[in-house]
Design an enzyme around this catalytic site. Structure first.
Site, PDB file in Angstrom:
ATOM      1  N   ASP A 275       0.851  -1.199   0.000  1.00  0.00           N
ATOM      2  CA  ASP A 275       0.000   0.000   0.000  1.00  0.00           C
ATOM      3  C   ASP A 275       0.879   1.238   0.000  1.00  0.00           C
ATOM      4  OD1 ASP A 275      -1.845   1.938   0.298  1.00  0.00           O
ATOM      5  OD2 ASP A 275      -2.450   1.376   2.311  1.00  0.00           O
ATOM      6  N   GLU A 307      -1.957  10.622  -0.846  1.00  0.00           N
ATOM      7  CA  GLU A 307      -3.194   9.850  -0.921  1.00  0.00           C
ATOM      8  C   GLU A 307      -3.647   9.514   0.487  1.00  0.00           C
ATOM      9  OE1 GLU A 307      -5.639   6.010  -1.481  1.00  0.00           O
ATOM     10  OE2 GLU A 307      -4.074   6.514  -0.095  1.00  0.00           O
ATOM     11  N   GLU A 308      -2.659   9.155   1.319  1.00  0.00           N
ATOM     12  CA  GLU A 308      -2.994   8.703   2.670  1.00  0.00           C
ATOM     13  C   GLU A 308      -3.584   9.821   3.531  1.00  0.00           C
ATOM     14  OE1 GLU A 308      -3.083   5.719   3.288  1.00  0.00           O
ATOM     15  OE2 GLU A 308      -1.505   4.618   2.256  1.00  0.00           O
ATOM     16  N   ASP A 336      -3.808   0.450  -6.854  1.00  0.00           N
ATOM     17  CA  ASP A 336      -3.453   0.642  -5.474  1.00  0.00           C
ATOM     18  C   ASP A 336      -3.464  -0.715  -4.801  1.00  0.00           C
ATOM     19  OD1 ASP A 336      -2.793   2.830  -4.167  1.00  0.00           O
ATOM     20  OD2 ASP A 336      -4.812   3.552  -3.783  1.00  0.00           O
ATOM     21  N   HIS A 434      -1.363  -1.096   6.413  1.00  0.00           N
ATOM     22  CA  HIS A 434      -1.052   0.073   7.233  1.00  0.00           C
ATOM     23  C   HIS A 434      -0.193  -0.248   8.455  1.00  0.00           C
ATOM     24  CE1 HIS A 434      -4.282   3.053   5.604  1.00  0.00           C
ATOM     25  NE2 HIS A 434      -3.433   2.641   4.699  1.00  0.00           N
TER      26      HIS A 434
HETATM   27  C1  LIG Z   1      -7.409  -0.578  -3.798  1.00  0.00           C
HETATM   28  C2  LIG Z   1      -6.894  -0.375  -2.432  1.00  0.00           C
HETATM   29  O1  LIG Z   1      -6.976  -1.215  -1.584  1.00  0.00           O
HETATM   30  N1  LIG Z   1      -6.313   0.782  -2.230  1.00  0.00           N
HETATM   31  C3  LIG Z   1      -5.817   1.201  -0.970  1.00  0.00           C
HETATM   32  C4  LIG Z   1      -4.564   2.042  -1.142  1.00  0.00           C
HETATM   33  O2  LIG Z   1      -4.275   2.741  -0.015  1.00  0.00           O
HETATM   34  C5  LIG Z   1      -5.328   3.463   0.554  1.00  0.00           C
HETATM   35  C6  LIG Z   1      -4.801   4.188   1.726  1.00  0.00           C
HETATM   36  O3  LIG Z   1      -4.232   3.320   2.633  1.00  0.00           O
HETATM   37  C7  LIG Z   1      -6.445   2.563   0.945  1.00  0.00           C
HETATM   38  O4  LIG Z   1      -7.498   3.275   1.555  1.00  0.00           O
HETATM   39  C8  LIG Z   1      -6.927   1.925  -0.299  1.00  0.00           C
HETATM   40  O5  LIG Z   1      -7.963   1.040   0.023  1.00  0.00           O
END
Ligand SMILES: CC(=O)N[C@H]1CO[C@H](CO)[C@@H](O)[C@@H]1O
Ligand SMILES: *[C@@H]1O[C@H](CO)[C@@H](O)[C@H](O)[C@H]1NC(C)=O
Ligand SMILES: *[C@@H]1O[C@H](CO)[C@@H](O)[C@H](O)[C@H]1NC(C)=O
Ligand SMILES: *[C@@H]1O[C@H](CO)[C@@H](O)[C@H](O)[C@H]1NC(C)=O
Ligand SMILES: *[C@@H]1O[C@H](CO)[C@@H](O)[C@H](O)[C@H]1NC(C)=O
Ligand SMILES: *[C@@H]1O[C@H](CO)[C@@H](O)[C@H](O)[C@H]1NC(C)=O
Ligand SMILES: *[C@@H]1O[C@H](CO)[C@@H](O)[C@H](O)[C@H]1NC(C)=O
Length: 499
Positions: A275, A307-308, A336, A434
């Site tokens: 992630d 993004e986070e 992602d 995370h």
């Molecule tokens: C598709 C997916 O699981 N994306 C994750 C990427 O990171 C963000 C932030 O941690 C997550 O919320 C997303 O779900």
């Protein structure tokens, strides 16, 4: 500049994408047209894992061992993507887009009730605050109204149920009545209440406890007991600056662009290699291999920052890009987390058949492209909710069709998924989600390669032709027709609960 309603009105009558047949431009013309099978085969697990290892090394070389937006770990990540892209000669125009926002670099919380330490949720953007042996005072109702706060919260700690209004409003009302701190108890059985206060504030410090603990305290205090608590809260908040990295191929029709993105930052807890280092490496590896050929349509890759913190980098791009730029994007693809250890083969549910959340015309078509491709290789495909909870949210909001692949985050693997694809049912897709353990050791290389080849397939397909893919429709992003508008703002990140 965000488009104004008059700009929208002016273009609303026309279909957006132009159908002209612009010739590929630039020196790249001496290269062959991209070939789908060859591009897929050129994406190897060795290159993907090398990229993941490079990102892990960047994270582990910093004191925080992470790649948090605004820190050295992320600035070095940005430099890494820039250098990799620039090493491809002049194939791409590489741009850096600066983004600065206030972020929480560290946060600590401890809470005791009646002398015993309790598990407490730390609220994001909590201020420094300390109180010692202060009585807890339950507030009436759910503490969304000034009248709910009795006079004796003054100098004491307000005990408030979660619900209806934001955590910030509860802290504000308690503070206005003179409370030295506030404790919010959950209203669902899901651990201590926790979330965000939304940003830098001047509120009193707030802690969170479980529903059971909160209800027990309210009952005992109503029965006449005095219960005291002590709390120590601190956080370090500062401005963090970092960059989106955007690379656009010089070859290809600039009026019919395929755009792909992944986020390049991590959470504070760890290096963020699945992630979402995996998505970043997936699109980088495809971008590098693509440079050996040319495309008929322009291809743009983006590595988003922050993004986070709530999709901030991608939101910044969409908000600052001109309508002229956005209207030429035929499709945005997001990647992602594409190497989860207990993976699924997830495809964004663009047609809404699984979750009843569909996207602009084209979202269903790209879902089908990925589904067919995965099924041809015998994989069982799971639908991923098209919620806008990642960097594609702002693109959906604008009315751009979106799609993407993912291998699962904190969802639970079903029996059916395990029976078809292996892995363990009943546990989450990425047990390291995370956490500090989200590193190279815990990636699944096989699924990483498969999903990255899926990226290559989409790039080769749409880089060659948009045949059969709907045109952009300007009407679709205005007014009530914008059915797919989600609350993609900071509130929609699962880790950012405002109430
Ligand atoms: C598709 C997916 O699981 N994306 C994750 C990427 O990171 C963000 C932030 O941690 C997550 O919320 C997303 O779900
Ligand atoms: C908390 O205190 C530390 C140390 O004095 C300071 O650096 C930090 O900025 C403070 N945090 C807030 C949110 O004011
Ligand atoms: C961040 O920068 C803005 C604009 O310069 C400034 O107003 C704000 O106080 C800064 N925030 C912090 C936490 O330093
Ligand atoms: C799907 O969503 C629409 C719009 O929100 C709603 O009207 C409809 O009832 C939903 N359908 C199902 C099957 O849930
Ligand atoms: C990766 O995480 C695992 C689990 O936390 C840990 O054992 C391992 O040492 C980490 N790898 C490195 C290189 O630190
Ligand atoms: C464009 O979108 C609007 C609103 O969704 C729809 O009514 C219209 O039929 C669409 N036009 C085309 C040509 O697809
Ligand atoms: C979006 O979120 C904000 C803040 O949580 C909320 O006030 C607003 O009503 C939401 N809008 C929609 C359309 O859900």
């Amino acid at each position: 500049m965000k488009t104004t309603s008059s700009a929208l009105a002016a273009s609303a009558v026309s279909l957006l994408a132009l159908t002209g047949h612009a010739k590929p431009v630039g020196r790249a013309e001496s290269k062959p047209l991209v070939n789908d099978d060859e591009l897929q085969a050129s994406v190897t697990v060795a290159d993907l894992m090398q990229c993941a290892q490079d990102l892990e090394d960047i994270a582990y070389a910093t004191p925080g061992r992470n790649r948090l937006h605004g820190t050295e770990g992320h600035l070095n990540t940005v430099k890494y993507f820039e250098d990799q892209l620039n090493s491809l000669g002049d194939y791409y125009t590489v741009e850096k887009q600066e983004y600065t926002t206030e972020i929480v670099f560290s946060s600590e919380a401890s809470l005791t009730i009646d002398g015993a330490e309790v598990d407490t949720g730390a609220f994001e953007f909590v201020n420094n605050g300390t109180w010692t042996d202060r009585p807890l005072v339950p507030v009436a109702n759910i503490g969304c109204d000034a009248g709910d706060y009795p006079d004796n919260v003054e100098g004491n700690v307000a005990l408030i149920s979660r619900g209806t209004c934001t955590f910030a409003i509860k802290a504000q009302l308690a503070g206005e009545k003179g409370a030295v701190g506030a404790i919010i108890y959950n209203n669902v059985d899901a651990g201590p209440a926790a979330g965000t206060l939304g940003g830098v504030n001047d509120l009193i410090a707030v802690g969170g406890i479980t529903k059971a603990e909160g209800e027990r305290l309210v009952e005992e205090i109503s029965g006449g007991s005095t219960i005291t608590s002590s709390g120590v809260f601190s956080s370090y908040i500062a401005n963090g600056t970092s960059y989106n990295v955007i690379a656009t191929s010089k070859a290809g029709d600039p009026n019919n662009v395929l755009m792909l993105g992944a986020h390049s930052d991590s959470v504070v807890e760890g290096p963020g290699i699945n992630d979402n280092g995996s998505g970043s490496c997936g699109i980088l590896t495809v971008a590098k291999q693509l440079a050996k050929s040319i495309t008929n349509n322009q291809v743009r890759f983006a590595w988003w920052t922050a993004e986070e913190e709530g999709l901030l980098g991608a939101t910044h791009y969409v908000e600052t890009a001109s309508a002229a730029v956005l209207d030429k994007i035929r499709l945005y693809l997001n990647f992602d987390m594409i190497a989860s250890p207990n993976y699924i083969y997830g495809v964004y549910d663009g047609d809404g058949s699984a979750y009843n959340l569909s996207g602009p015309a084209g979202s269903a078509e790209v879902e089908k492209l990925f589904q067919d491709w995965l099924q041809e290789s015998g994989h069982f495909v799971s639908a991923s909710e098209f919620s806008g909870r990642s960097d594609y949210g702002p693109f959906l909001e604008y009315g751009i069709p979106c799609g993407g692949l993912d291998t699962g985050a904190d969802g639970i693997k079903t029996e059916e998924e395990a029976a078809n694809n292996g892995g363990t049912a009943g546990i989450i897709y990425d047990p390291n989600y995370h956490s500090a353990a989200d590193n190279v050791t815990n990636l699944n290389p096989g699924v990483f390669e498969t999903m990255s080849r899926g990226i290559a397939h989409a790039v080769a397909t749409y880089g060659t032709s948009w045949q059969g893919f709907p045109l952009r429709n300007a009407t679709a992003r205005t007014g009530a027709a914008r059915r797919w508008t989600r609350n993609y703002t900071r509130a929609s990140k699962s880790s950012r609960k405002f109430l």
